[in-house]
Scaffold this motif. Sequence first.
Motif, PDB file in Angstrom:
ATOM      1  N   PHE A   8       6.112 -19.902  16.024  1.00 20.37           N
ATOM      2  CA  PHE A   8       6.785 -19.367  17.212  1.00 20.37           C
ATOM      3  C   PHE A   8       7.652 -18.183  16.807  1.00 20.37           C
ATOM      4  O   PHE A   8       8.351 -18.241  15.794  1.00 20.37           O
ATOM      5  CB  PHE A   8       7.652 -20.439  17.867  1.00 20.37           C
ATOM      6  N   ALA A   9       7.644 -17.136  17.603  1.00 21.61           N
ATOM      7  CA  ALA A   9       8.415 -15.909  17.347  1.00 21.61           C
ATOM      8  C   ALA A   9       8.257 -15.481  15.898  1.00 21.61           C
ATOM      9  O   ALA A   9       9.175 -15.561  15.095  1.00 21.61           O
ATOM     10  CB  ALA A   9       9.893 -16.124  17.682  1.00 21.61           C
ATOM     11  N   PRO A  10       7.029 -15.054  15.495  1.00 26.98           N
ATOM     12  CA  PRO A  10       6.770 -14.745  14.073  1.00 26.98           C
ATOM     13  C   PRO A  10       7.679 -13.648  13.531  1.00 26.98           C
ATOM     14  O   PRO A  10       8.098 -12.749  14.279  1.00 26.98           O
ATOM     15  CB  PRO A  10       5.304 -14.303  14.077  1.00 26.98           C
ATOM     16  N   THR A  11       7.971 -13.749  12.263  1.00 22.58           N
ATOM     17  CA  THR A  11       8.871 -12.777  11.609  1.00 22.58           C
ATOM     18  C   THR A  11       8.217 -11.405  11.577  1.00 22.58           C
ATOM     19  O   THR A  11       6.997 -11.289  11.370  1.00 22.58           O
ATOM     20  CB  THR A  11       9.201 -13.226  10.185  1.00 22.58           C
ATOM     21  N   LYS A  12       9.049 -10.384  11.746  1.00 22.66           N
ATOM     22  CA  LYS A  12       8.534  -9.005  11.829  1.00 22.66           C
ATOM     23  C   LYS A  12       8.629  -8.325  10.460  1.00 22.66           C
ATOM     24  O   LYS A  12       9.514  -8.648   9.654  1.00 22.66           O
ATOM     25  CB  LYS A  12       9.340  -8.201  12.856  1.00 22.66           C
ATOM     26  N   THR A  13       7.766  -7.362  10.241  1.00 26.92           N
ATOM     27  CA  THR A  13       7.775  -6.634   8.964  1.00 26.92           C
ATOM     28  C   THR A  13       8.985  -5.719   8.853  1.00 26.92           C
ATOM     29  O   THR A  13       9.468  -5.434   7.750  1.00 26.92           O
ATOM     30  CB  THR A  13       6.499  -5.783   8.820  1.00 26.92           C
ATOM     31  N   TYR A  14       9.504  -5.267  10.011  1.00 27.28           N
ATOM     32  CA  TYR A  14      10.627  -4.331  10.002  1.00 27.28           C
ATOM     33  C   TYR A  14      11.993  -5.034   9.960  1.00 27.28           C
ATOM     34  O   TYR A  14      13.032  -4.402  10.115  1.00 27.28           O
ATOM     35  CB  TYR A  14      10.574  -3.394  11.211  1.00 27.28           C
ATOM     36  N   ARG A  15      11.965  -6.343   9.758  1.00 26.41           N
ATOM     37  CA  ARG A  15      13.228  -7.095   9.643  1.00 26.41           C
ATOM     38  C   ARG A  15      13.965  -6.704   8.357  1.00 26.41           C
ATOM     39  O   ARG A  15      13.325  -6.326   7.364  1.00 26.41           O
ATOM     40  CB  ARG A  15      12.896  -8.584   9.595  1.00 26.41           C
ATOM     41  N   LYS A  16      15.289  -6.797   8.375  1.00 27.90           N
ATOM     42  CA  LYS A  16      16.091  -6.472   7.182  1.00 27.90           C
ATOM     43  C   LYS A  16      16.032  -7.683   6.240  1.00 27.90           C
ATOM     44  O   LYS A  16      16.770  -8.655   6.407  1.00 27.90           O
ATOM     45  CB  LYS A  16      17.528  -6.160   7.594  1.00 27.90           C
ATOM     46  N   TRP A  17      15.137  -7.607   5.263  1.00 26.87           N
ATOM     47  CA  TRP A  17      14.878  -8.761   4.401  1.00 26.87           C
ATOM     48  C   TRP A  17      15.893  -8.877   3.262  1.00 26.87           C
ATOM     49  O   TRP A  17      16.169  -9.960   2.775  1.00 26.87           O
ATOM     50  CB  TRP A  17      13.468  -8.672   3.806  1.00 26.87           C
ATOM     51  N   HIS A  18      16.412  -7.781   2.804  1.00 27.21           N
ATOM     52  CA  HIS A  18      17.291  -7.780   1.627  1.00 27.21           C
ATOM     53  C   HIS A  18      18.634  -7.140   1.959  1.00 27.21           C
ATOM     54  O   HIS A  18      18.711  -6.256   2.805  1.00 27.21           O
ATOM     55  CB  HIS A  18      16.656  -7.027   0.454  1.00 27.21           C
ATOM     56  N   THR A  19      19.678  -7.603   1.276  1.00 27.56           N
ATOM     57  CA  THR A  19      21.006  -6.990   1.414  1.00 27.56           C
ATOM     58  C   THR A  19      21.443  -6.464   0.055  1.00 27.56           C
ATOM     59  O   THR A  19      21.211  -7.111  -0.967  1.00 27.56           O
ATOM     60  CB  THR A  19      22.057  -8.008   1.914  1.00 27.56           C
ATOM     61  N   SER A  20      22.086  -5.315   0.043  1.00 22.17           N
ATOM     62  CA  SER A  20      22.541  -4.702  -1.216  1.00 22.17           C
ATOM     63  C   SER A  20      23.919  -5.238  -1.573  1.00 22.17           C
ATOM     64  O   SER A  20      24.818  -5.286  -0.721  1.00 22.17           O
ATOM     65  CB  SER A  20      22.598  -3.184  -1.062  1.00 22.17           C
ATOM     66  N   THR A  21      24.074  -5.684  -2.811  1.00 19.26           N
ATOM     67  CA  THR A  21      25.376  -6.161  -3.302  1.00 19.26           C
ATOM     68  C   THR A  21      25.855  -5.246  -4.420  1.00 19.26           C
ATOM     69  O   THR A  21      25.037  -4.619  -5.114  1.00 19.26           O
ATOM     70  CB  THR A  21      25.283  -7.607  -3.841  1.00 19.26           C
ATOM     71  N   ASN A  22      27.161  -5.193  -4.600  1.00 19.13           N
ATOM     72  CA  ASN A  22      27.746  -4.316  -5.623  1.00 19.13           C
ATOM     73  C   ASN A  22      27.297  -4.732  -7.018  1.00 19.13           C
ATOM     74  O   ASN A  22      27.150  -5.934  -7.301  1.00 19.13           O
ATOM     75  CB  ASN A  22      29.272  -4.363  -5.553  1.00 19.13           C
ATOM     76  N   VAL A  23      27.133  -3.768  -7.887  1.00 17.46           N
ATOM     77  CA  VAL A  23      26.679  -4.012  -9.265  1.00 17.46           C
ATOM     78  C   VAL A  23      27.688  -4.886 -10.003  1.00 17.46           C
ATOM     79  O   VAL A  23      27.315  -5.810 -10.739  1.00 17.46           O
ATOM     80  CB  VAL A  23      26.474  -2.668 -10.018  1.00 17.46           C
ATOM     81  N   ASN A  24      28.967  -4.605  -9.781  1.00 16.84           N
ATOM     82  CA  ASN A  24      30.029  -5.371 -10.459  1.00 16.84           C
ATOM     83  C   ASN A  24      30.014  -6.838 -10.036  1.00 16.84           C
ATOM     84  O   ASN A  24      30.248  -7.739 -10.853  1.00 16.84           O
ATOM     85  CB  ASN A  24      31.391  -4.749 -10.148  1.00 16.84           C
ATOM     86  N   GLN A  25      29.692  -7.075  -8.760  1.00 16.73           N
ATOM     87  CA  GLN A  25      29.618  -8.456  -8.262  1.00 16.73           C
ATOM     88  C   GLN A  25      28.443  -9.208  -8.885  1.00 16.73           C
ATOM     89  O   GLN A  25      28.559 -10.376  -9.235  1.00 16.73           O
ATOM     90  CB  GLN A  25      29.476  -8.456  -6.737  1.00 16.73           C
ATOM     91  N   LYS A  26      27.313  -8.506  -9.053  1.00 19.99           N
ATOM     92  CA  LYS A  26      26.140  -9.117  -9.691  1.00 19.99           C
ATOM     93  C   LYS A  26      26.447  -9.503 -11.134  1.00 19.99           C
ATOM     94  O   LYS A  26      26.115 -10.605 -11.585  1.00 19.99           O
ATOM     95  CB  LYS A  26      24.956  -8.129  -9.675  1.00 19.99           C
ATOM     96  N   ARG A  27      27.111  -8.585 -11.832  1.00 19.75           N
ATOM     97  CA  ARG A  27      27.479  -8.845 -13.235  1.00 19.75           C
ATOM     98  C   ARG A  27      28.462 -10.002 -13.342  1.00 19.75           C
ATOM     99  O   ARG A  27      28.358 -10.842 -14.244  1.00 19.75           O
ATOM    100  CB  ARG A  27      28.085  -7.582 -13.860  1.00 19.75           C
ATOM    101  N   TYR A  28      29.402 -10.024 -12.415  1.00 18.92           N
ATOM    102  CA  TYR A  28      30.410 -11.098 -12.394  1.00 18.92           C
ATOM    103  C   TYR A  28      29.730 -12.458 -12.181  1.00 18.92           C
ATOM    104  O   TYR A  28      30.087 -13.458 -12.819  1.00 18.92           O
ATOM    105  CB  TYR A  28      31.416 -10.836 -11.270  1.00 18.92           C
ATOM    106  N   ALA A  29      28.720 -12.484 -11.300  1.00 19.91           N
ATOM    107  CA  ALA A  29      27.997 -13.724 -11.003  1.00 19.91           C
ATOM    108  C   ALA A  29      27.250 -14.226 -12.235  1.00 19.91           C
ATOM    109  O   ALA A  29      27.289 -15.431 -12.551  1.00 19.91           O
ATOM    110  CB  ALA A  29      27.013 -13.484  -9.865  1.00 19.91           C
ATOM    111  N   ILE A  30      26.600 -13.304 -12.962  1.00 16.59           N
ATOM    112  CA  ILE A  30      25.856 -13.685 -14.166  1.00 16.59           C
ATOM    113  C   ILE A  30      26.804 -14.200 -15.245  1.00 16.59           C
ATOM    114  O   ILE A  30      26.531 -15.215 -15.888  1.00 16.59           O
ATOM    115  CB  ILE A  30      25.004 -12.491 -14.679  1.00 16.59           C
TER     116      ILE A  30
END
Length: 338
Positions: A8-30
């Motif tokens: 039902f209501a299939p997902t569209k190709t133009y949907r916002k699939w990914h969100t950009s996160t700050n590089v420093n936040q990614k490093r902090y998470a790792i």
Amino acid sequence: MCRGGRMFAPTKTYRKWHTSTNVNQKRYAICSAIAASGVPALVMSKGHIINETPEFPLVVTDKVQEYEKTKQAIMFLKRLKIWTDVDKVYNSQRNRAGVGKMRNRRRVQRRGPLIIYDQDQGLSRAFRNIPGVETLSVHRLNVLKLAPGGHVGRFIIWTESAFKTLDKIYGTWRKESETKKGYNLPMSKMSNTDLGRLLKSEEIQKVIRAPNKKVERSRIKYNPLKNIRAMSKLNPYAIVLKRAAILKNRSINAAKSKGQEFDLKKLQTIRKQMIEKAKKAQGDKAKKGDAHVKAKLAKLDKRKTKKKEQGKKRAAEASKPKPKIPPSPSKKTKAVKK
């Protein structure tokens, strides 16, 4: 046959699939995920079995990177007593609940240990057929593998060279990273995280004020229009009025039941009598109170007069001349007589 039918209501190709996160936040998470993997309590809370592991965090020699056969990998895991964690994965294998069974993800299982290496000399081929065990390069660390499901505390097996390269990649508190420009290892906000111990320390207890153990309960504010007691505090005459109204209703009802007309004059005389009675009672109360106050005042006057008399007696005794006592002969006078 179309099992399950279309979506039902299939997902569209133009949907916002990914969100950009700050590089420093990614490093902090790792960095946080790596730090958590060195705490046995967090790793055990994730469900890993590490009771018999020889050391923690577990660092092994670089010879492991040269393994090419699965037989060698199993022998290595059994020698270090890590196979119990892999056994847990075998026992957890089951069919997925829901429609995912028909979407090429039929089986599900728990996560096993993660092996992080510096150079792949056949290691990934040796460990790839063991369920739950995953391999990862130090130069391509992934948060999804270090902390699957967003929960830190993955059981990680490090090779010696991989463990040493961590300082080069992420740097230390004093030394900057060699690969990441101007990056240092994130500092902890608190040097001692034991809050309970900190609060109970003498230095803090001296500054903190004493605990306020007085319990102030909130009182219910009653509506005087609905509550007669609250009204009587504001207007004491309200009780008399209420009684008069009750009497009036009773007399009206009684007259109706007998088939007689209601006598208003009779009711007014009864009301006057009630008012006089209430006034008399109030006057008696006031008189009793006055008598009590007068008795107290009389007692106080008696005490005052008694105190005055005692003071006069003391003054008279003090003014009388005291009899002179002859002085005792000193040692010198005794010696002269001899």
